[in-house]
Design an enzyme around this catalytic site. Structure first.
Site, PDB file in Angstrom:
ATOM      1  N   HIS A  53       0.867  -1.182   0.000  1.00 41.09           N
ATOM      2  CA  HIS A  53       0.000   0.000   0.000  1.00 41.09           C
ATOM      3  C   HIS A  53       0.903   1.230   0.000  1.00 41.09           C
ATOM      4  O   HIS A  53       1.745   1.400   0.902  1.00 41.09           O
ATOM      5  CB  HIS A  53      -0.920   0.003   1.222  1.00 41.09           C
ATOM      6  N   HIS A 144       3.689  -3.472   6.905  1.00 38.24           N
ATOM      7  CA  HIS A 144       2.589  -2.524   6.676  1.00 38.24           C
ATOM      8  C   HIS A 144       2.461  -1.589   7.871  1.00 38.24           C
ATOM      9  O   HIS A 144       3.060  -1.799   8.921  1.00 38.24           O
ATOM     10  CB  HIS A 144       1.255  -3.279   6.521  1.00 38.24           C
ATOM     11  N   GLU A 207       1.767  -5.388  10.898  1.00 38.62           N
ATOM     12  CA  GLU A 207       1.182  -4.054  11.016  1.00 38.62           C
ATOM     13  C   GLU A 207       1.938  -3.343  12.136  1.00 38.62           C
ATOM     14  O   GLU A 207       1.784  -3.656  13.309  1.00 38.62           O
ATOM     15  CB  GLU A 207      -0.310  -4.144  11.334  1.00 38.62           C
TER      16      GLU A 207
END
EC number: 3.5.1.96
Length: 319
Positions: A53, A144, A207
């Site tokens: 992303h 991420h 994450e």
């Protein structure tokens, strides 16, 4: 090698596309893809990816600092290493993606979508992973940051697996500062699912905090992940946490089928917020989705996704 990130950001191939330095050789494969091989016998094959992303930039800066340390001779390398910046176009634009969410397109999920930058990138990344892995020991760490706040600020998501997870791998994730581990029970279109299911790698989505613009990240917040990654590259065992990560299991995916979908959660609901049996989670076209277990926790709630995509995951304690 030192200008790997800069070249990716300006979209220009380096003049020198391979080289040798003390202890390793490197090769710029193509935009956002760098392979590094130690001179000594490697302990295994390691893929570290970031910017799947494009607006999740702290892992990009973390990886760049590690590449600079390797190039300066400050960090020994014991693994064959493949560094991937997954979505260069979105990274340059500061956007999550350009046309499609890249992290829904793997395991040939790209076949369901029209031609576009992310579709072609997913195909390319799949090919590069299958070409890269050859050692019995295979790891993939997909770095991420989350879109929203989280009651566990740092956590990992592990793909569905037909075999028990290697406890050493799970312990390393705890050493990287992850406070929780979420175990999928069904296939997904994520990069980590592809590397595990199709390449037999020990894989996880990490994450590591909150998404910030490039240059606005406080990398001191990623100290444990940085230390664990550097220890891993040196072939060393990092310092283990006093308390292992809490474990959760996915029990349901909330899928948005149409624009009639309503998620009954506030926009700022943090990841891992608890719901209780009978609570209304979502509804769509007359169908109501209620919590089924005494306590369930939500992960990645997002009603603004396109129809057909995940609007949230519901979890229970795995312990």
């Amino acid at each position: 090698m030192r200008d790997f990130l800069a070249r990716t950001l300006n979209g220009r191939a380096p003049q020198a596309q391979c080289g040798e330095q003390r202890g390793f050789s490197w090769q710029w494969r193509e935009e956002g893809i760098l392979s590094i091989a130690p001179d000594a016998e490697p302990v295994g094959d390691l893929v570290i990816s970031a910017a799947i992303h494009g607006n999740e930039t702290a892992p990009v800066e973390l990886l760049d600092a590690i590449i600079q340390a390797l190039a300066a001779g400050e960090l020994p390398l014991r693994w064959r290493l493949l560094v991937l910046l997954g979505n260069p176009g979105a990274l340059r634009a500061g956007r999550r993606y350009q046309a499609q969410d890249l992290n829904r397109l793997f395991s040939q999920g790209w076949q369901r979508f029209p031609e576009g930058a992310e579709r072609e990138r997913a195909r390319l990344l799949e090919q590069r992973l299958m070409e890269f892995y050859r050692a019995p020991r295979r790891w993939h760490l997909d770095l991420h940051t989350a879109l929203r706040e989280s009651l566990h600020p740092r956590f990992g998501v592990l793909p569905a697996s037909q075999t028990p997870w290697d406890e050493g791998f799970l312990a390393w994730l705890g050493a990287a500062g992850l406070e929780a581990l979420v175990f999928h029970q069904s296939p997904a279109g994520t990069f980590s699912h592809f590397s595990h299911a199709c390449c037999a790698a020990l894989s996880a989505t990490l994450e590591l905090g909150k998404a910030r613009p490039l240059g606005d990240n406080d990398l001191t917040q990623f100290r444990l992940a940085d230390m664990a990654l550097r220890a891993l590259l040196r072939g060393e065992t990092p310092v283990m946490p006093e308390r292992p990560p809490r474990r959760y299991r996915v029990v349901r995916q909330l899928t948005k089928q149409s624009e009639a979908f309503v998620l009954h959660m506030a926009d700022q609901t943090p990841n891992f917020t608890a719901f209780h049996a009978g609570d209304l989670l979502a509804e769509e076209s007359g169908r109501r989705y209620l919590a089924r277990y005494p306590t369930e926790y939500v992960l990645f709630p997002n009603p603004r996704v396109a129809p057909g995509l995940r609007a949230g995951l519901m979890l229970i304690d795995a312990e």
